[in-house]
Write a protein that holds these residues in place. Sequence first.
Motif, PDB file in Angstrom:
ATOM      1  N   ILE A 519       0.821  -1.238   0.000  1.00  0.00           N
ATOM      2  CA  ILE A 519       0.000   0.000   0.000  1.00  0.00           C
ATOM      3  C   ILE A 519       0.854   1.288   0.000  1.00  0.00           C
ATOM      4  O   ILE A 519       0.620   2.192  -0.827  1.00  0.00           O
ATOM      5  N   PRO A 520       1.879   1.414   0.898  1.00  0.00           N
ATOM      6  CA  PRO A 520       2.655   2.671   0.901  1.00  0.00           C
ATOM      7  C   PRO A 520       3.310   2.967  -0.450  1.00  0.00           C
ATOM      8  O   PRO A 520       3.502   4.125  -0.807  1.00  0.00           O
ATOM      9  N   LEU A 521       3.636   1.909  -1.191  1.00  0.00           N
ATOM     10  CA  LEU A 521       4.315   2.119  -2.471  1.00  0.00           C
ATOM     11  C   LEU A 521       3.365   2.680  -3.536  1.00  0.00           C
ATOM     12  O   LEU A 521       3.807   3.215  -4.547  1.00  0.00           O
ATOM     13  N   VAL A 522       2.076   2.456  -3.350  1.00  0.00           N
ATOM     14  CA  VAL A 522       1.131   2.891  -4.393  1.00  0.00           C
ATOM     15  C   VAL A 522       0.196   4.012  -3.924  1.00  0.00           C
ATOM     16  O   VAL A 522      -0.530   4.598  -4.735  1.00  0.00           O
ATOM     17  N   SER A 523       0.242   4.319  -2.649  1.00  0.00           N
ATOM     18  CA  SER A 523      -0.766   5.248  -2.120  1.00  0.00           C
ATOM     19  C   SER A 523      -0.619   6.654  -2.715  1.00  0.00           C
ATOM     20  O   SER A 523      -1.617   7.326  -3.000  1.00  0.00           O
ATOM     21  N   ASN A 524       0.629   7.075  -2.955  1.00  0.00           N
ATOM     22  CA  ASN A 524       0.810   8.419  -3.493  1.00  0.00           C
ATOM     23  C   ASN A 524       0.213   8.534  -4.890  1.00  0.00           C
ATOM     24  O   ASN A 524      -0.481   9.501  -5.204  1.00  0.00           O
ATOM     25  N   GLN A 525       0.480   7.502  -5.706  1.00  0.00           N
ATOM     26  CA  GLN A 525      -0.062   7.495  -7.062  1.00  0.00           C
ATOM     27  C   GLN A 525      -1.587   7.537  -7.016  1.00  0.00           C
ATOM     28  O   GLN A 525      -2.218   8.259  -7.796  1.00  0.00           O
ATOM     29  N   ALA A 526      -2.156   6.792  -6.050  1.00  0.00           N
ATOM     30  CA  ALA A 526      -3.609   6.772  -5.914  1.00  0.00           C
ATOM     31  C   ALA A 526      -4.120   8.175  -5.565  1.00  0.00           C
ATOM     32  O   ALA A 526      -5.095   8.659  -6.155  1.00  0.00           O
ATOM     33  N   ARG A 527      -3.377   8.779  -4.633  1.00  0.00           N
ATOM     34  CA  ARG A 527      -3.783  10.124  -4.229  1.00  0.00           C
ATOM     35  C   ARG A 527      -3.745  11.080  -5.426  1.00  0.00           C
ATOM     36  O   ARG A 527      -4.674  11.843  -5.666  1.00  0.00           O
ATOM     37  N   LEU A 528      -2.639  10.994  -6.193  1.00  0.00           N
ATOM     38  CA  LEU A 528      -2.480  11.877  -7.354  1.00  0.00           C
ATOM     39  C   LEU A 528      -3.620  11.690  -8.351  1.00  0.00           C
ATOM     40  O   LEU A 528      -4.058  12.626  -8.999  1.00  0.00           O
ATOM     41  N   ASN A 529      -4.120  10.437  -8.462  1.00  0.00           N
ATOM     42  CA  ASN A 529      -5.191  10.142  -9.441  1.00  0.00           C
ATOM     43  C   ASN A 529      -6.589  10.243  -8.826  1.00  0.00           C
ATOM     44  O   ASN A 529      -7.553   9.797  -9.444  1.00  0.00           O
ATOM     45  N   ASN A 530      -6.635  10.762  -7.636  1.00  0.00           N
ATOM     46  CA  ASN A 530      -7.922  10.880  -6.936  1.00  0.00           C
ATOM     47  C   ASN A 530      -8.603   9.518  -6.751  1.00  0.00           C
ATOM     48  O   ASN A 530      -9.814   9.373  -6.936  1.00  0.00           O
ATOM     49  N   VAL A 531      -7.798   8.534  -6.462  1.00  0.00           N
ATOM     50  CA  VAL A 531      -8.359   7.189  -6.253  1.00  0.00           C
ATOM     51  C   VAL A 531      -8.366   6.903  -4.754  1.00  0.00           C
ATOM     52  O   VAL A 531      -7.338   7.011  -4.084  1.00  0.00           O
ATOM     53  N   GLU A 532      -9.574   6.566  -4.290  1.00  0.00           N
ATOM     54  CA  GLU A 532      -9.698   6.249  -2.865  1.00  0.00           C
ATOM     55  C   GLU A 532      -9.433   4.749  -2.654  1.00  0.00           C
ATOM     56  O   GLU A 532      -9.976   3.913  -3.387  1.00  0.00           O
ATOM     57  N   LEU A 533      -8.590   4.456  -1.689  1.00  0.00           N
ATOM     58  CA  LEU A 533      -8.275   3.046  -1.414  1.00  0.00           C
ATOM     59  C   LEU A 533      -9.096   2.562  -0.231  1.00  0.00           C
ATOM     60  O   LEU A 533      -9.165   3.232   0.792  1.00  0.00           O
ATOM     61  N   PHE A 534      -9.747   1.423  -0.412  1.00  0.00           N
ATOM     62  CA  PHE A 534     -10.474   0.805   0.709  1.00  0.00           C
ATOM     63  C   PHE A 534      -9.840  -0.555   0.991  1.00  0.00           C
ATOM     64  O   PHE A 534      -9.691  -1.370   0.083  1.00  0.00           O
ATOM     65  N   GLU A 535      -9.442  -0.762   2.222  1.00  0.00           N
ATOM     66  CA  GLU A 535      -8.798  -2.039   2.575  1.00  0.00           C
ATOM     67  C   GLU A 535      -9.700  -2.798   3.547  1.00  0.00           C
ATOM     68  O   GLU A 535     -10.241  -2.196   4.477  1.00  0.00           O
ATOM     69  N   GLU A 536      -9.858  -4.078   3.307  1.00  0.00           N
ATOM     70  CA  GLU A 536     -10.688  -4.897   4.201  1.00  0.00           C
ATOM     71  C   GLU A 536     -10.001  -6.264   4.326  1.00  0.00           C
ATOM     72  O   GLU A 536      -9.949  -7.042   3.364  1.00  0.00           O
ATOM     73  N   TYR A 537      -9.409  -6.509   5.483  1.00  0.00           N
ATOM     74  CA  TYR A 537      -8.636  -7.751   5.658  1.00  0.00           C
ATOM     75  C   TYR A 537      -9.367  -8.721   6.579  1.00  0.00           C
ATOM     76  O   TYR A 537      -9.698  -8.366   7.702  1.00  0.00           O
ATOM     77  N   GLU A 538      -9.589  -9.943   6.076  1.00  0.00           N
ATOM     78  CA  GLU A 538     -10.179 -10.998   6.918  1.00  0.00           C
ATOM     79  C   GLU A 538      -9.013 -11.746   7.554  1.00  0.00           C
ATOM     80  O   GLU A 538      -7.932 -11.825   6.952  1.00  0.00           O
ATOM     81  N   ASP A 539      -9.227 -12.304   8.748  1.00  0.00           N
ATOM     82  CA  ASP A 539      -8.145 -13.102   9.372  1.00  0.00           C
ATOM     83  C   ASP A 539      -7.812 -14.298   8.486  1.00  0.00           C
ATOM     84  O   ASP A 539      -8.693 -15.069   8.132  1.00  0.00           O
ATOM     85  N   LEU A 540      -6.530 -14.413   8.149  1.00  0.00           N
ATOM     86  CA  LEU A 540      -6.138 -15.478   7.213  1.00  0.00           C
ATOM     87  C   LEU A 540      -5.056 -16.376   7.806  1.00  0.00           C
ATOM     88  O   LEU A 540      -4.197 -15.887   8.551  1.00  0.00           O
TER      89      LEU A 540
END
Length: 654
Positions: A519-540
């Motif tokens: 996520i940290p590696l891509v979050s800036n690009q997402a921000r620049l493109n106005n893309v909202e990231l939603f994360e949902e992790y199930e116990d695995l």
Amino acid sequence: MRKRLIYSLSILFLLFTAGIALSMLYIYKITANLESVINLHRVEIIRQNLVINTQTVQSNLYAEGTAFGKEVDVIVNNVTALDNSVHTCSACHHNKQMTARLKDLGDTVEQYKDAISYLLTTTANPERIKRLKTVAVDIGDSLLSKTQEMAFIADKSLNAKTIQAIRDINNSRVILIVTLILAFIIALTTAVTLTRQITRPVYELVNAARMIASGNLGYQTSYKDKTEFGELASNFNAMSTALKDGHEKVLRYIRQLSGLYSITLSFYRITDMEDVYREICQQVADLLKVGQCGLILYDNERDMFIHQPSAFGLNNDEIGLLRFKRQRIENLFKFSNGLPIVSNNPANDDRFDPRIANALNERSLLIAWLYRKGKILGAIRAANKDREFTEEDARLLTILGNHMAVAIENAELYKNLQEQMIELRETQEQLVQSAKLAAIGELASNVAHEINNPLTSILGYTELIKDERDIDLIREDLSIIERESLRAREIVRQLLEFARRRPLQVTDVDINEVLKDVIPLVSNQARLNNVELFEEYEDLPKTIADSNQLKQVFINIINNAIFAMPEGGKLSIRTSRLGEYILVIFKDTGIGIPKEVIPKIFEPFFTTKQDVGTGLGLSISYSIIQNHGGRIDVESQEGKGSTFTVRLPIKGFS
Ligand code: ADP
């Protein structure tokens, strides 16, 4: 048996004929006796006539003073009848004594006739008549007494003959009955004996046939004799033995064929050359029950045919003897027309080196060729110390040889394939590397921005520290500087880690953690493109995987999603468990993928990103997930967005 039947029936026939002949003889004898009795009766009548005639003549002669005119006729008639009677008697066959008597009687009749003739022709002298009459009467009396005498003899003979005839009749009756009884007993005995002789072997054969029908093949009947039945029984025994042999042969064939089938199957399963050779030797030894078996194969480097080390029943020194010049093997092949060679005395066989046969103590040798597409690959060499090879062995080894040639060819192809696979893997790795570099290019601005932020903070706080006098505030600023520096270092470390060329490294991996690292590696690009990231992790649960390669896959999918939303949008990243799989679902609200394009997006070098795309990202991602035993599925609707689902097995590699 035919002879015996003919003999028996002939004897029966002869017996009956003899019985009938005997009976006929007796009947003949009886009738002959009866005939003579009848004849005697006839003679008696003649005799009586003779006596009557004689007595009539005599009485006429005795009659005194009788007018001769009338009596003369009576006398003449009677004398004539008398003469006839005697002649009638003489005409028959008699014994000497009787013939003599009849002759005497005839003579007497003649005298009587003469005397009467004199008497009748004498008229003058009565004295003379009287004398002649007396003479005639005397002769007549003599005739009568002779006749009586003969009648007495005939009567005796008649009695004897009658008794004999009655006895013969009785005898013939007894003989007839005895013959009939004997014939019946003999016929019965013969019939019983013959029936027994016919039914016993038939019964034996029926029983033997039943035994064979019940599965007792090879059953032998104990019946023996010199008749056709004996021959039939011995033929039956031979047939039963042949049947058993044939059945055993068929069973042996079936065993060999099923052995052959499993052998050939195993050949095609094996892909390693050495394993193929070893398997061949072992299987041939098992199937043909041979003492030694090995493979002679062409060695390219030495230009020779060399016995492979994986041999059965040969030690290394012995194997060392089995090296042959190419030309020699080719000549042998040509000489044999490619057919298997069986030599049951290799030490004295021109085709082979006697030194080898002697050194290896080989009594018989069998060579089957490994020939494929016009090329002699080599031969299977089987040798025995104790038994000779048969045509059947040769046939079997030829079939085996044909399969082996294919198996060897397969193994060679497999070896080539493996080498090509290694080359392909290397190329793929290079592609992965270039894809990584492309991804790094895409990431560079993100990373630069990510590093820029902490650096700005660091610089800002460094400025603040310069003027700050309060040591506590300085400490506070320094800890912020430290934290931001660590963040920048972590980003750089991750980038380096990603860019590094490394082989597959599997460890226990928590997929949620891998995503959180990405996520940290891509979050800036997402921000620049106005893309909202939603994360949902199930116990695995953890799974076995190469986290670095998974990161590469996830970065690629996220970057693609961000690229598909130039006007901004939403990207949800969700993990969940489905049975034995972990699902990582990336759902964007981007431009979507046209239906006809979906099948192409995993193809290498397919891209819709003019100038900026490499078209390698998804193809490499797919092969990475496939190598982990998983797969990537895509659902997309043009204009609405796409969903990429990565499915990974929980247990890791399968
Ligand atoms: P590249 O990104 O270099 O083009 P990829 O193999 O990663 O190569 O992607 C191949 C193509 O798949 C892309 O060019 C794009 O057309 C399509 N694609 C991939 N992800 C998406 C997505 N989320 N939305 C729309 N199209 C996509």
